[in-house]
Enzyme design. Structure first.
Site, PDB file in Angstrom:
ATOM      1  N   ASP A  87       0.800  -1.226   0.000  1.00 13.67           N
ATOM      2  CA  ASP A  87       0.000   0.000   0.000  1.00 13.67           C
ATOM      3  C   ASP A  87       0.839   1.286   0.000  1.00 13.67           C
ATOM      4  OD1 ASP A  87      -2.083  -1.769   0.261  1.00 13.67           O
ATOM      5  OD2 ASP A  87      -3.059  -0.671   1.884  1.00 13.67           O
ATOM      6  N   HIS A 138      -6.498   3.251  -4.281  1.00 14.37           N
ATOM      7  CA  HIS A 138      -6.349   3.561  -2.854  1.00 14.37           C
ATOM      8  C   HIS A 138      -6.701   5.024  -2.582  1.00 14.37           C
ATOM      9  CE1 HIS A 138      -5.216   2.299   1.078  1.00 14.37           C
ATOM     10  NE2 HIS A 138      -4.024   2.878   1.133  1.00 14.37           N
ATOM     11  N   HIS A 142      -5.625   9.723  -0.046  1.00  9.35           N
ATOM     12  CA  HIS A 142      -5.466   8.895   1.152  1.00  9.35           C
ATOM     13  C   HIS A 142      -6.074   9.519   2.408  1.00  9.35           C
ATOM     14  CE1 HIS A 142      -3.501   6.380   4.238  1.00  9.35           C
ATOM     15  NE2 HIS A 142      -3.319   5.505   3.263  1.00  9.35           N
ATOM     16  N   HIS A 232       3.708  -2.123   3.110  1.00  6.18           N
ATOM     17  CA  HIS A 232       3.710  -0.781   2.542  1.00  6.18           C
ATOM     18  C   HIS A 232       5.007  -0.499   1.786  1.00  6.18           C
ATOM     19  CE1 HIS A 232       0.714  -0.582   5.776  1.00  6.18           C
ATOM     20  NE2 HIS A 232       0.165   0.393   5.081  1.00  6.18           N
TER      21      HIS A 232
END
Length: 262
Positions: A87, A138, A142, A232
């Site tokens: 991510d 995503h 964010h 991540h």
């Protein structure tokens, strides 16, 4: 602990720079010479590149919304499969290091991409896809409070990132992950309008907090067949994550687990 709490230490990307306006046309890459509508992007999205996922292009159905592991999808994944998800990229430093590591071990992954960073690093996104990895929406900026934003803002966050990704790689993302694992029915419904499956996770090593390579390694090694693993490549120094995966990937393979992209 609420999933939203796991990301509070991260610097979130400011929404002001994204220029989000309800109902506005997404801001595509400067210098491309083309601006396609969302309808055009969706119509062409699934015809230009092969699907790297384990289903090999067969339509996937979510048995649960959002999905938390591979058992929540049909057709079923291989019985010994796990899915590594990465991510908060693309990041100009850590995403290339992650891609090099995955190539070394022959592991496909699913990258959840932030829209503003897709616009800033289009060649890196193209490299990611060319390397055989899956992509996931995503959001544009964010926002960890996504469920509490207005409906128009939620639509721009989800739809805007969807369109930026499609503009860069010619393929619309089939998956959506909400920042911090914060979900609402409205978020799930908007993702569905874009033909995206909402994905959560089963194993969270909290690598974003940099708890140490050994801690990240130990938490990831708890993975079982069917699990979706969360790591991540953005949001800060990801050297601990890279070092941990260098140990975890061969260890899980030695246990007979196979890595698949969603």
């Amino acid at each position: 602990m609420r999933k939203l709490d796991r990301r509070q230490a991260l610097l979130t990307i400011g929404a002001a720079g994204a220029g989000l306006v309800a109902g506005a046309t997404p801001e595509f890459l400067r210098g491309t010479g083309t601006t396609r509508t969302r309808h055009q992007l969706r119509a062409a999205a699934h015809t230009t590149r092969p699907d790297p996922g384990y289903a090999h292009g067969r339509p996937l159905q979510a048995l649960r919304r959002p999905i938390h592991n591979l058992h929540d999808l049909q057709p079923a994944a291989p019985p010994n499969a796990v899915a590594l998800t990465i991510d908060d990229g693309p990041h100009p430093v850590w995403t290339p290091k992650m891609l090099d590591l995955l190539a070394e071990f022959g592991v496909p992954a699913t990258f959840s991409l932030i829209g503003t960073q897709v616009t800033e690093e289009p060649r890196l996104v193209q490299r990611l896809v060319a390397s055989g990895h899956q992509v996931s929406d995503h959001t544009v900026t964010h926002p960890l409070n996504l469920p509490h934003l207005t409906e128009s803002r939620i639509r721009e966050e989800i739809g805007g990132a969807h369109d930026r990704i499609a503009q860069v790689i010619g393929v619309a993302p089939k998956f959506f992950r909400s920042p911090g694992g914060a979900w609402s029915q409205q978020i799930i419904d908007v993702a569905a309008e874009h033909s995206m499956i909402c994905i959560d996770w089963q194993v969270d090593p909290r690598d974003w907090a940099r708890p140490g390579t050994m801690t990240i390694t130990d938490r990831l090694l708890r993975a079982q067949a069917g699990d979706i693993l969360l790591c991540h490549d953005g949001g800060g120094d990801r050297s601990e994550t890279i070092r941990a995966l260098r140990t975890v990937i061969p260890a899980l393979k030695q246990r007979g687990l196979t890595f698949v992209a969603l």
